[in-house]
Scaffold this motif. Sequence first.
Motif, PDB file in Angstrom:
ATOM      1  N   ILE A  55       9.530   6.569   2.282  1.00 42.94           N
ATOM      2  CA  ILE A  55      10.702   7.050   2.885  1.00 42.94           C
ATOM      3  C   ILE A  55      11.621   6.113   3.670  1.00 42.94           C
ATOM      4  O   ILE A  55      10.811   5.395   4.652  1.00 42.94           O
ATOM      5  CB  ILE A  55      10.641   8.437   3.556  1.00 42.94           C
ATOM      6  N   GLU A  56      12.681   5.638   3.614  1.00 41.10           N
ATOM      7  CA  GLU A  56      13.189   4.434   4.308  1.00 41.10           C
ATOM      8  C   GLU A  56      13.797   5.007   5.813  1.00 41.10           C
ATOM      9  O   GLU A  56      13.807   6.419   5.810  1.00 41.10           O
ATOM     10  CB  GLU A  56      14.281   3.894   3.685  1.00 41.10           C
TER      11      GLU A  56
ATOM     12  N   VAL B  52       3.256   9.245   0.772  1.00 42.25           N
ATOM     13  CA  VAL B  52       1.998   9.284   1.654  1.00 42.25           C
ATOM     14  C   VAL B  52       2.347   9.672   3.184  1.00 42.25           C
ATOM     15  O   VAL B  52       3.124   9.017   3.824  1.00 42.25           O
ATOM     16  CB  VAL B  52       1.363   7.835   1.452  1.00 42.25           C
ATOM     17  N   LYS B  53       1.637  10.805   3.807  1.00 46.75           N
ATOM     18  CA  LYS B  53       1.786  11.085   5.061  1.00 46.75           C
ATOM     19  C   LYS B  53       0.400  10.699   5.803  1.00 46.75           C
ATOM     20  O   LYS B  53      -0.562  11.085   5.771  1.00 46.75           O
ATOM     21  CB  LYS B  53       1.815  12.510   5.172  1.00 46.75           C
ATOM     22  N   VAL B  54       0.621   9.978   7.001  1.00 47.36           N
ATOM     23  CA  VAL B  54      -0.601   9.567   7.752  1.00 47.36           C
ATOM     24  C   VAL B  54      -0.332  10.074   9.080  1.00 47.36           C
ATOM     25  O   VAL B  54       0.547   9.863   9.794  1.00 47.36           O
ATOM     26  CB  VAL B  54      -0.373   8.067   7.889  1.00 47.36           C
TER      27      VAL B  54
ATOM     28  N   VAL C 218      14.384   9.398   0.220  1.00 44.43           N
ATOM     29  CA  VAL C 218      13.086   9.555   0.039  1.00 44.43           C
ATOM     30  C   VAL C 218      13.245   8.489  -1.696  1.00 44.43           C
ATOM     31  O   VAL C 218      13.870   8.625  -2.279  1.00 44.43           O
ATOM     32  CB  VAL C 218      12.640  10.848  -0.585  1.00 44.43           C
ATOM     33  N   PHE C 219      12.326   7.504  -1.472  1.00 43.00           N
ATOM     34  CA  PHE C 219      12.061   6.667  -2.657  1.00 43.00           C
ATOM     35  C   PHE C 219      10.456   6.956  -3.488  1.00 43.00           C
ATOM     36  O   PHE C 219      10.420   6.676  -4.672  1.00 43.00           O
ATOM     37  CB  PHE C 219      11.879   5.194  -2.261  1.00 43.00           C
ATOM     38  N   GLY C 220       9.619   7.306  -2.745  1.00 41.14           N
ATOM     39  CA  GLY C 220       8.258   7.949  -3.442  1.00 41.14           C
ATOM     40  C   GLY C 220       7.547   6.346  -3.286  1.00 41.14           C
ATOM     41  O   GLY C 220       7.816   5.500  -2.782  1.00 41.14           O
TER      42      GLY C 220
ATOM     43  N   ARG D 115       9.277   2.549   3.887  1.00 39.47           N
ATOM     44  CA  ARG D 115       9.758   2.713   2.354  1.00 39.47           C
ATOM     45  C   ARG D 115       8.284   1.965   1.716  1.00 39.47           C
ATOM     46  O   ARG D 115       8.094   2.821   0.523  1.00 39.47           O
ATOM     47  CB  ARG D 115      10.826   1.426   2.190  1.00 39.47           C
ATOM     48  N   GLN D 116       7.694   1.182   2.004  1.00 40.15           N
ATOM     49  CA  GLN D 116       6.590   0.644   1.468  1.00 40.15           C
ATOM     50  C   GLN D 116       5.549   0.129   2.661  1.00 40.15           C
ATOM     51  O   GLN D 116       5.677   0.195   3.688  1.00 40.15           O
ATOM     52  CB  GLN D 116       6.923  -0.476   0.550  1.00 40.15           C
TER      53      GLN D 116
END
Length: 523
Positions: A37-38, A85-87, A43-45, A11-12
């Motif tokens: 995303i939890e 953010v996608k890693v 989706v929380f952003g 989520r963060q």
Amino acid sequence: MTETNRIEYKRQLTDALEKEVVAFLNYREGGVLYFGIEDSGKVFGVPDIDSVQLKIKDRIKSNITPSTMGLFDVVVENHEGKDIVKVTVASGSEKPYYLSKMGMSPKGCYLRVGSAAEPMPQNLIDDLFASRVRNSIGNISSRKQDLRFEQLKIYYQSTSFELGQQFAANLELLTKAGEYNYAAYLLSDNNGCSIKVGKYAGLDRVDLLENEEYGYCSLVKATKAVLEKLKVENRTFTQITAAERLERKMLDPVAIREAIINAIIHNDFSNEVPPKFELFADRFEITSAGGLPPGFTEEQFFMGYSVPRNKELMRVFKDLEMVEQMGSGVPRILQAYPKTIYQFTQNFTRLVFPYTEGFVESLQSTMQATMQATTQATTQAEKVLDFCKSEKSRDEILHHLGLKNREYLRNTVLQPLIAQNKLRLTLPDKPTSPNQKFITILEASQGVPRKLTTQATTQAEKVLKFCKTPYSRDEIQEHLELENREYFRKEILTPLIEEGKLRLTIPDKPTSPNQKYISAEKN
């Protein structure tokens, strides 16, 4: 989409970032982390997304050993109207990876098990360390240490990145001993790596038409040259169907670009064998050194899982925007071609791209039409030369050949004959004159000496009178009030010199800028 062995939701940003990344680096397939995303998939952003991206990049680079450069990618995506953010993390080639502050121990080494990051057993840590890749181009010292990187610096100047004094260390172009490594050698201005592009007339390697070499320079420059060469070779052809007329390429441009770059940056350079590219009559082949990475299956390869063989090269090519997201190359290729184009052996990987359906037939049809047109034009040219032994106008020539198309006569028959010095204009300084005529140039070997036109003869006489003292070509042309240098050279200057009436003041250097001409006639 739920969490899997390759997908992790957060989520963060938390203190667990490095642990999750280490687990994916040590996992045979790598993985992807999503922030914003939890666990349930909601989706929380991510607020302050630019700051979060920078923190993620800095922590992955600074807190994990061995180096992770070239093994991860951080991008922003929009899901359900919110930025996340996608890693993307590749499977590393220098396992085991670990948290720098915890060392190479179960407290620092993690492995992806199911959808969780679990501590790695000590015996597995020891086994992985014992088999760690030691012949990577990052560990091999360059054969030369006096390397220059002017070409690489020029390419970086066109990006948002700057190469400072410590660029070699920042780009991991140094060994642990502080020497330039083999990656630095490949990226330097002068090296021994040469990439070959061959072109064959048939279906095998017997009849070689071209053998171009691109190399002995920065690998980035060589790659761009190969891409440009194949862009030129990738011809367009027309395919006519019952419904429409289609313009198609011999090879899919996107897939070919991806395949060329992949072959170069994933090539096994440790044995100093560069990739090669070959064009045949019916296909295009790419052969690169190195098979699939150990423990990596074809299924995993085709799914786009990434294990960069040369992470130092990957880093540079990504900085220069020559590659995009990791693992995207193979899926792009498979959008245009089947998996069967790939051939894997223990030491090599080969891609065989068949030409687009209809191209070979189109090429054969074009060659046949060209041969027919060439034969026809040759016959017509012979008729023109025979007809124009005396001066003839364009209309007279058209009528003699039974033609109506003036453009065809000009482009296909007259201009080639004039260019070959077989036909000349009677008014060369006024090519569009309505009084223009054409006459065959008969060489001495044909039994008839070449003759000047009346106009050229008069001008030649003026030259001989003017050149009682030496003058340059420009001075003579100005005296004759001529602008056409080609006409002046062919129709006046050269005949006078061949006849021995005019001579050069510097005969052993005919093209000298100081060259002048003087009349050979006695005063």
